[in-house]
Scaffold this motif. Structure first.
Motif, PDB file in Angstrom:
ATOM      1  N   ALA A  90       0.823  -1.232   0.177  1.00  0.00           N
ATOM      2  CA  ALA A  90      -0.078  -0.046  -0.025  1.00  0.00           C
ATOM      3  C   ALA A  90       0.786   1.235   0.077  1.00  0.00           C
ATOM      4  N   GLY A  91       2.060   1.124   0.669  1.00  0.00           N
ATOM      5  CA  GLY A  91       2.764   2.417   0.692  1.00  0.00           C
ATOM      6  C   GLY A  91       3.577   2.700  -0.723  1.00  0.00           C
ATOM      7  N   ALA A  92       3.117   1.958  -1.753  1.00  0.00           N
ATOM      8  CA  ALA A  92       3.907   2.025  -2.940  1.00  0.00           C
ATOM      9  C   ALA A  92       2.752   2.895  -4.002  1.00  0.00           C
ATOM     10  N   ARG A  93       1.773   3.051  -3.200  1.00  0.00           N
ATOM     11  CA  ARG A  93       0.634   4.011  -4.048  1.00  0.00           C
ATOM     12  C   ARG A  93       0.900   5.561  -4.124  1.00  0.00           C
ATOM     13  N   ARG A  94       0.720   6.214  -5.005  1.00  0.00           N
ATOM     14  CA  ARG A  94       1.043   7.632  -5.082  1.00  0.00           C
ATOM     15  C   ARG A  94       0.181   8.534  -4.062  1.00  0.00           C
ATOM     16  N   ALA A  95      -1.072   7.887  -4.251  1.00  0.00           N
ATOM     17  CA  ALA A  95      -1.978   8.809  -3.057  1.00  0.00           C
ATOM     18  C   ALA A  95      -1.557   8.551  -1.608  1.00  0.00           C
ATOM     19  N   VAL A  96      -1.320   7.387  -1.445  1.00  0.00           N
ATOM     20  CA  VAL A  96      -0.846   6.857   0.088  1.00  0.00           C
ATOM     21  C   VAL A  96       0.433   7.517   0.336  1.00  0.00           C
ATOM     22  N   ILE A  97       1.570   7.621  -0.669  1.00  0.00           N
ATOM     23  CA  ILE A  97       2.759   8.263  -0.295  1.00  0.00           C
ATOM     24  C   ILE A  97       2.662   9.601  -0.024  1.00  0.00           C
ATOM     25  N   ASP A  98       1.631  10.456  -0.660  1.00  0.00           N
ATOM     26  CA  ASP A  98       1.397  11.761  -0.479  1.00  0.00           C
ATOM     27  C   ASP A  98       0.792  12.200   0.743  1.00  0.00           C
ATOM     28  N   ALA A  99      -0.057  11.029   1.395  1.00  0.00           N
ATOM     29  CA  ALA A  99      -1.065  11.442   2.592  1.00  0.00           C
ATOM     30  C   ALA A  99      -0.084  11.101   3.641  1.00  0.00           C
ATOM     31  N   VAL A 100       0.562  10.006   3.575  1.00  0.00           N
ATOM     32  CA  VAL A 100       1.567   9.777   4.702  1.00  0.00           C
ATOM     33  C   VAL A 100       2.623  10.676   4.971  1.00  0.00           C
ATOM     34  N   ALA A 101       3.507  11.182   3.755  1.00  0.00           N
ATOM     35  CA  ALA A 101       4.547  12.242   3.966  1.00  0.00           C
ATOM     36  C   ALA A 101       3.809  13.513   4.577  1.00  0.00           C
ATOM     37  N   VAL A 102       2.604  13.906   3.886  1.00  0.00           N
ATOM     38  CA  VAL A 102       2.172  14.932   4.726  1.00  0.00           C
ATOM     39  C   VAL A 102       1.874  14.996   5.997  1.00  0.00           C
ATOM     40  N   ALA A 103       1.136  14.075   6.406  1.00  0.00           N
ATOM     41  CA  ALA A 103       0.869  13.723   7.887  1.00  0.00           C
ATOM     42  C   ALA A 103       1.973  13.405   8.701  1.00  0.00           C
ATOM     43  N   ALA A 104       3.003  12.736   8.102  1.00  0.00           N
ATOM     44  CA  ALA A 104       4.147  12.727   8.972  1.00  0.00           C
ATOM     45  C   ALA A 104       5.077  13.940   9.115  1.00  0.00           C
ATOM     46  N   GLU A 105       5.209  14.858   8.399  1.00  0.00           N
ATOM     47  CA  GLU A 105       5.655  15.935   8.382  1.00  0.00           C
ATOM     48  C   GLU A 105       4.779  16.877   9.544  1.00  0.00           C
ATOM     49  N   ALA A 106       3.646  16.692   9.291  1.00  0.00           N
ATOM     50  CA  ALA A 106       2.736  17.776  10.336  1.00  0.00           C
ATOM     51  C   ALA A 106       2.881  17.127  11.766  1.00  0.00           C
ATOM     52  N   CYS A 107       2.896  15.879  11.765  1.00  0.00           N
ATOM     53  CA  CYS A 107       2.886  15.374  13.450  1.00  0.00           C
ATOM     54  C   CYS A 107       4.136  15.336  14.146  1.00  0.00           C
ATOM     55  N   GLY A 108       5.388  15.700  13.108  1.00  0.00           N
ATOM     56  CA  GLY A 108       6.600  15.768  13.686  1.00  0.00           C
ATOM     57  C   GLY A 108       7.704  14.491  13.512  1.00  0.00           C
ATOM     58  N   PHE A 109       7.325  13.767  12.942  1.00  0.00           N
ATOM     59  CA  PHE A 109       8.421  12.858  12.515  1.00  0.00           C
ATOM     60  C   PHE A 109       9.360  13.468  11.709  1.00  0.00           C
ATOM     61  N   ALA A 110      10.790  12.753  11.991  1.00  0.00           N
ATOM     62  CA  ALA A 110      11.891  13.643  11.529  1.00  0.00           C
ATOM     63  C   ALA A 110      12.290  12.887  10.118  1.00  0.00           C
ATOM     64  N   SER A 167      11.094  10.565  -3.801  1.00  0.00           N
ATOM     65  CA  SER A 167      11.059  12.056  -4.727  1.00  0.00           C
ATOM     66  C   SER A 167       9.501  12.490  -4.636  1.00  0.00           C
ATOM     67  N   PHE A 168       8.831  11.578  -4.504  1.00  0.00           N
ATOM     68  CA  PHE A 168       7.394  11.772  -4.458  1.00  0.00           C
ATOM     69  C   PHE A 168       6.849  12.253  -3.072  1.00  0.00           C
ATOM     70  N   ALA A 169       7.484  11.766  -2.105  1.00  0.00           N
ATOM     71  CA  ALA A 169       7.343  12.144  -0.622  1.00  0.00           C
ATOM     72  C   ALA A 169       8.081  13.353  -0.641  1.00  0.00           C
ATOM     73  N   ALA A 170       9.077  13.784  -1.042  1.00  0.00           N
ATOM     74  CA  ALA A 170       9.806  14.792  -0.885  1.00  0.00           C
ATOM     75  C   ALA A 170       9.040  16.150  -1.652  1.00  0.00           C
ATOM     76  N   ALA A 171       8.307  15.894  -2.752  1.00  0.00           N
ATOM     77  CA  ALA A 171       7.460  16.863  -3.238  1.00  0.00           C
ATOM     78  C   ALA A 171       6.315  17.219  -2.538  1.00  0.00           C
ATOM     79  N   ALA A 172       5.870  16.274  -1.610  1.00  0.00           N
ATOM     80  CA  ALA A 172       4.701  16.630  -1.121  1.00  0.00           C
ATOM     81  C   ALA A 172       4.937  17.249   0.359  1.00  0.00           C
ATOM     82  N   THR A 173       6.001  17.539   0.540  1.00  0.00           N
ATOM     83  CA  THR A 173       6.613  17.992   1.833  1.00  0.00           C
ATOM     84  C   THR A 173       7.484  19.247   1.757  1.00  0.00           C
ATOM     85  N   SER A 174       7.984  19.669   2.877  1.00  0.00           N
ATOM     86  CA  SER A 174       9.023  20.875   2.783  1.00  0.00           C
ATOM     87  C   SER A 174       9.949  20.701   3.915  1.00  0.00           C
ATOM     88  N   THR A 175      10.009  19.942   4.812  1.00  0.00           N
ATOM     89  CA  THR A 175      10.801  19.915   6.023  1.00  0.00           C
ATOM     90  C   THR A 175      11.195  18.560   6.375  1.00  0.00           C
TER      91      THR A 175
END
Length: 287
Positions: free
Chosen positions: A12-32, A74-82
């Motif tokens: 499931a972690g290989a799906r584009r929409a899941v990558i975007d959603a997990v990456a954005v949420a992980a950044e917002a929650c404070g994962f490093a 690269s998709f995870a990085a594109a969906a996030t900033s930090t």
């Protein structure tokens, strides 16, 4: 202590929409860090022993989708900033080191300097055979490839002569955002720790059997001719508990990496990440 999340690139972690959603949420929650591993090839009936489980078998089904980690990240990085992105690990001797150097530098530049390149020597003879790469001397090949990649990152016009790679007066651009890209070595064996101490910017211990094994491995690492303060230490435990965090921090671990599989529905990803954060981040913050 910081927390990483090793959840992208497989199933499931290989799906584009899941990558975007997990990456954005992980950044917002404070994962490093968002980590993603690699296998170019899987086989249905492997005789090679997987070194990170008691039974010697990898838990990922051979038929599972498994993204190239540099492309997936690269998709995870594109969906996030930090949030940082890290390969955990890329099997370096299976690749052309000049191509990897260019791909890694490209991702580093596009992410604003957020890449950590985790590398390993590999364990599956079947995978090496399928790729036409000798399984023998893969450790020496890995060490030489690391040196070659650092040369093209460091030098405007680079030359290198080794047993496995040679090039003369070449330009490989772009260069990383910083002076180089941090390289951490995976593997839990004595030889893997020696590589991390001798050549690495850090160590990623994967699927370790609790705090006692971490303590044992760090004790061995401390016997090597390297100041541990110079190395970034990240570990993933087989069955972690929040109570482990304080002990890991006391041992000098910089990052605990939580290994889990995201839901297949991207609309559930934010809640899934939030649940992980609620369990783990208070412990990491010492609360």
């Amino acid at each position: 202590m910081q927390l990483g999340l090793h959840a992208l690139g497989i199933g499931a972690g290989a799906r584009r929409a899941v990558i975007d959603a997990v990456a954005v949420a992980a950044e917002a929650c404070g994962f490093a860090t968002l980590w993603s591993g690699e296998h170019v090839v899987m086989v249905d009936h492997a005789s090679s022993r997987y070194p990170y489980s008691p039974d010697g078998r990898i838990a990922v089904p051979a038929a599972a989708h498994w993204l190239d980690p540099l492309i997936g990240l690269s998709f995870a990085a594109a969906a996030t900033s930090t949030i940082r992105v890290a390969t955990g690990v890329l099997l370096l001797p299976e690749h052309n080191p000049i191509v990897v150097a260019k791909q890694a530098a490209s991702l580093d530049v596009l992410s604003g300097g957020r890449l950590t390149l985790g590398v390993g020597v590999g364990w599956s003879r079947e995978e090496f055979d399928a790729l036409g790469v000798p399984f023998a001397r893969r450790t020496a090949r890995t060490e030489e490839y690391v040196a070659a990649m650092r040369a093209v990152w460091r030098e405007d016009v680079a030359s290198f002569t080794g047993d496995f790679v040679q090039f003369d007066a070449i330009r490989v651009n772009p260069k990383p955002c910083g002076a180089t890209i941090p390289i951490v070595f995976g593997g839990n064996s004595d030889s893997a720790l020696r590589r991390a101490a001798a050549l690495g910017d850090g160590w990623y211990g994967f699927n370790l059997d609790g705090v006692p094994e971490v303590a044992d491995r760090l004790s061995f690492l401390a016997t090597q001719d390297r100041d541990l303060a110079e190395l970034r230490i990240a570990v993933a435990l087989r069955d972690p508990e929040p109570d482990d965090v304080e002990e890991l921090a006391a041992l000098g671990v910089d990052e605990l990496v939580i290994v889990d599989s995201p839901p297949g529905d991207p609309e559930l990803a934010a809640d899934w990440v939030s649940t992980l954060a609620a369990r783990w981040l208070p412990a990491a913050a010492g609360e």
